[in-house]
Motif scaffolding. Structure first.
Motif, PDB file in Angstrom:
ATOM      1  N   ASN A 175      -2.636  79.403  25.773  1.00  0.00           N
ATOM      2  CA  ASN A 175      -1.691  80.461  26.122  1.00  0.00           C
ATOM      3  C   ASN A 175      -0.700  80.084  27.223  1.00  0.00           C
ATOM      4  O   ASN A 175       0.177  80.873  27.554  1.00  0.00           O
ATOM      5  N   SER A 176      -0.827  78.874  27.768  1.00  0.00           N
ATOM      6  CA  SER A 176       0.143  78.481  28.798  1.00  0.00           C
ATOM      7  C   SER A 176       0.631  77.045  28.636  1.00  0.00           C
ATOM      8  O   SER A 176       1.491  76.603  29.396  1.00  0.00           O
ATOM      9  N   ALA A 177       0.127  76.327  27.656  1.00  0.00           N
ATOM     10  CA  ALA A 177       0.452  74.908  27.498  1.00  0.00           C
ATOM     11  C   ALA A 177       1.924  74.669  27.173  1.00  0.00           C
ATOM     12  O   ALA A 177       2.552  75.444  26.463  1.00  0.00           O
ATOM     13  N   THR A 178       2.433  73.578  27.701  1.00  0.00           N
ATOM     14  CA  THR A 178       3.790  73.122  27.388  1.00  0.00           C
ATOM     15  C   THR A 178       3.728  72.225  26.146  1.00  0.00           C
ATOM     16  O   THR A 178       2.638  71.832  25.713  1.00  0.00           O
ATOM     17  N   ASN A 179       4.899  71.875  25.609  1.00  0.00           N
ATOM     18  CA  ASN A 179       4.959  70.929  24.490  1.00  0.00           C
ATOM     19  C   ASN A 179       4.203  69.644  24.820  1.00  0.00           C
ATOM     20  O   ASN A 179       3.414  69.159  24.020  1.00  0.00           O
ATOM     21  N   ASN A 180       4.478  69.091  25.991  1.00  0.00           N
ATOM     22  CA  ASN A 180       3.861  67.820  26.376  1.00  0.00           C
ATOM     23  C   ASN A 180       2.340  67.929  26.453  1.00  0.00           C
ATOM     24  O   ASN A 180       1.628  67.015  26.034  1.00  0.00           O
ATOM     25  N   GLU A 181       1.839  69.027  27.006  1.00  0.00           N
ATOM     26  CA  GLU A 181       0.386  69.203  27.095  1.00  0.00           C
ATOM     27  C   GLU A 181      -0.230  69.304  25.703  1.00  0.00           C
ATOM     28  O   GLU A 181      -1.271  68.711  25.439  1.00  0.00           O
ATOM     29  N   LEU A 182       0.403  70.045  24.810  1.00  0.00           N
ATOM     30  CA  LEU A 182      -0.124  70.182  23.448  1.00  0.00           C
ATOM     31  C   LEU A 182      -0.091  68.850  22.706  1.00  0.00           C
ATOM     32  O   LEU A 182      -1.011  68.521  21.959  1.00  0.00           O
ATOM     33  N   GLU A 183       0.946  68.060  22.934  1.00  0.00           N
ATOM     34  CA  GLU A 183       1.075  66.773  22.249  1.00  0.00           C
ATOM     35  C   GLU A 183       0.034  65.754  22.698  1.00  0.00           C
ATOM     36  O   GLU A 183      -0.200  64.761  22.011  1.00  0.00           O
ATOM     37  N   ARG A 184      -0.622  65.986  23.830  1.00  0.00           N
ATOM     38  CA  ARG A 184      -1.697  65.095  24.277  1.00  0.00           C
ATOM     39  C   ARG A 184      -2.953  65.260  23.422  1.00  0.00           C
ATOM     40  O   ARG A 184      -3.817  64.391  23.422  1.00  0.00           O
ATOM     41  N   ILE A 185      -3.052  66.369  22.695  1.00  0.00           N
ATOM     42  CA  ILE A 185      -4.215  66.609  21.841  1.00  0.00           C
ATOM     43  C   ILE A 185      -4.115  65.695  20.621  1.00  0.00           C
ATOM     44  O   ILE A 185      -3.091  65.696  19.937  1.00  0.00           O
ATOM     45  N   PRO A 186      -5.157  64.920  20.351  1.00  0.00           N
ATOM     46  CA  PRO A 186      -5.120  64.065  19.149  1.00  0.00           C
ATOM     47  C   PRO A 186      -4.880  64.921  17.899  1.00  0.00           C
ATOM     48  O   PRO A 186      -5.561  65.917  17.677  1.00  0.00           O
ATOM     49  N   GLY A 187      -3.881  64.549  17.118  1.00  0.00           N
ATOM     50  CA  GLY A 187      -3.568  65.290  15.900  1.00  0.00           C
ATOM     51  C   GLY A 187      -2.428  66.280  16.060  1.00  0.00           C
ATOM     52  O   GLY A 187      -1.963  66.854  15.083  1.00  0.00           O
ATOM     53  N   ILE A 188      -1.961  66.493  17.289  1.00  0.00           N
ATOM     54  CA  ILE A 188      -0.835  67.402  17.522  1.00  0.00           C
ATOM     55  C   ILE A 188       0.373  66.572  17.953  1.00  0.00           C
ATOM     56  O   ILE A 188       0.340  65.914  18.987  1.00  0.00           O
ATOM     57  N   GLY A 189       1.392  66.608  17.135  1.00  0.00           N
ATOM     58  CA  GLY A 189       2.633  65.908  17.476  1.00  0.00           C
ATOM     59  C   GLY A 189       3.695  66.918  17.855  1.00  0.00           C
ATOM     60  O   GLY A 189       3.403  68.107  18.030  1.00  0.00           O
ATOM     61  N   PRO A 190       4.936  66.485  17.975  1.00  0.00           N
ATOM     62  CA  PRO A 190       6.021  67.382  18.379  1.00  0.00           C
ATOM     63  C   PRO A 190       6.199  68.586  17.448  1.00  0.00           C
ATOM     64  O   PRO A 190       6.473  69.690  17.904  1.00  0.00           O
ATOM     65  N   TYR A 191       6.025  68.390  16.134  1.00  0.00           N
ATOM     66  CA  TYR A 191       6.213  69.482  15.178  1.00  0.00           C
ATOM     67  C   TYR A 191       5.219  70.616  15.453  1.00  0.00           C
ATOM     68  O   TYR A 191       5.615  71.770  15.617  1.00  0.00           O
ATOM     69  N   PHE A 192       3.921  70.293  15.475  1.00  0.00           N
ATOM     70  CA  PHE A 192       2.923  71.344  15.659  1.00  0.00           C
ATOM     71  C   PHE A 192       2.960  71.922  17.075  1.00  0.00           C
ATOM     72  O   PHE A 192       2.735  73.111  17.260  1.00  0.00           O
ATOM     73  N   ALA A 193       3.256  71.098  18.075  1.00  0.00           N
ATOM     74  CA  ALA A 193       3.362  71.622  19.444  1.00  0.00           C
ATOM     75  C   ALA A 193       4.445  72.702  19.498  1.00  0.00           C
ATOM     76  O   ALA A 193       4.240  73.789  20.053  1.00  0.00           O
ATOM     77  N   LYS A 194       5.585  72.413  18.890  1.00  0.00           N
ATOM     78  CA  LYS A 194       6.697  73.381  18.860  1.00  0.00           C
ATOM     79  C   LYS A 194       6.291  74.646  18.104  1.00  0.00           C
ATOM     80  O   LYS A 194       6.539  75.763  18.561  1.00  0.00           O
ATOM     81  N   LYS A 195       5.658  74.481  16.937  1.00  0.00           N
ATOM     82  CA  LYS A 195       5.241  75.627  16.126  1.00  0.00           C
ATOM     83  C   LYS A 195       4.200  76.479  16.855  1.00  0.00           C
ATOM     84  O   LYS A 195       4.226  77.706  16.773  1.00  0.00           O
ATOM     85  N   MET A 196       3.292  75.840  17.582  1.00  0.00           N
ATOM     86  CA  MET A 196       2.256  76.571  18.323  1.00  0.00           C
ATOM     87  C   MET A 196       2.878  77.425  19.426  1.00  0.00           C
ATOM     88  O   MET A 196       2.508  78.584  19.615  1.00  0.00           O
ATOM     89  N   ILE A 197       3.841  76.863  20.129  1.00  0.00           N
ATOM     90  CA  ILE A 197       4.503  77.608  21.210  1.00  0.00           C
ATOM     91  C   ILE A 197       5.353  78.737  20.633  1.00  0.00           C
ATOM     92  O   ILE A 197       5.338  79.861  21.141  1.00  0.00           O
ATOM     93  N   GLU A 198       6.083  78.454  19.560  1.00  0.00           N
ATOM     94  CA  GLU A 198       6.895  79.500  18.927  1.00  0.00           C
ATOM     95  C   GLU A 198       6.012  80.660  18.466  1.00  0.00           C
ATOM     96  O   GLU A 198       6.344  81.830  18.676  1.00  0.00           O
ATOM     97  N   TYR A 199       4.883  80.351  17.853  1.00  0.00           N
ATOM     98  CA  TYR A 199       4.000  81.406  17.349  1.00  0.00           C
ATOM     99  C   TYR A 199       3.358  82.178  18.502  1.00  0.00           C
ATOM    100  O   TYR A 199       3.241  83.395  18.452  1.00  0.00           O
ATOM    101  N   ARG A 200       2.991  81.462  19.570  1.00  0.00           N
ATOM    102  CA  ARG A 200       2.427  82.118  20.760  1.00  0.00           C
ATOM    103  C   ARG A 200       3.420  83.126  21.330  1.00  0.00           C
ATOM    104  O   ARG A 200       3.048  84.246  21.686  1.00  0.00           O
TER     105      ARG A 200
END
Length: 181
Positions: free
Chosen positions: A57-82
């Protein structure tokens, strides 16, 4: 480092496994050798794992992209949906994101916690149809129904929206965390 069972002792820690069953299968157990970086102490290994835990609920794109399996596309989609939701009430809501399937969810779920950021709430006594219908769970017709019912009387409880024939119990359960008076 991957999670899982690495020894018979790990298996014994599973409370739902009766001792009788464990005794029966113990001789057949096989656990692959644990891989680890010999240049790091076990304490450092734990710290590295904890560094990968991300607050959804507070992660930035960069923080989400550190998760194995999450790249720029999903990081952006996760933040947009949040942002559209007003925050996540459960990690399972990630499955509502287009192309985010169970395989992807199982890959990343252990690296995610919700965090303690409060949800953005919608005041059903003052919100416009347009703002209401922007929420992923609310269609234009449901938003219209909520606002039109409000014209006749202000809501005294969030549950009052269930008087709309368009809002069943399942939809209400999904919406309730996001609504307020």
């Amino acid at each position: 480092s991957k999670r899982g069972l690495r020894s018979a002792e790990d298996l014994k820690k599973i409370f739902v496994l009766p001792k009788v069953l464990f005794d029966l299968i113990e001789d057949s157990l096989y656990f692959p050798a644990q891989e680890y970086d010999s240049n790091r102490s076990s304490q450092e290994q734990v710290e590295v794992e904890n560094d990968l835990i991300v607050q959804l609920n507070s992660a930035t794109n960069n923080e989400l992209e550190r998760i194995p399996g999450i790249g720029p596309y999903f990081a952006k989609k996760m933040i947009e949906y949040r942002e559209k939701l007003g925050g996540f009430v459960g990690k399972e809501q990630l499955l509502e994101i287009w192309k985010f399937d169970e395989v992807k969810y199982n890959e990343v779920a252990d690296f995610i916690v919700l965090g303690d950021i409060p949800l953005s709430k919608i005041n059903i006594n003052t919100v416009s149809i347009e703002v209401l219908s922007d929420h992923p769970y609310i269609s234009y017709s449901v938003a219209n129904s909520i606002v039109k019912m409000r014209i006749h009387h202000h809501y005294s409880a969030v549950e009052d929206i269930k008087k709309s024939v368009l809002i069943d119990e399942e939809l209400f359960r999904k919406l309730k965390p996001y609504l307020e008076l």
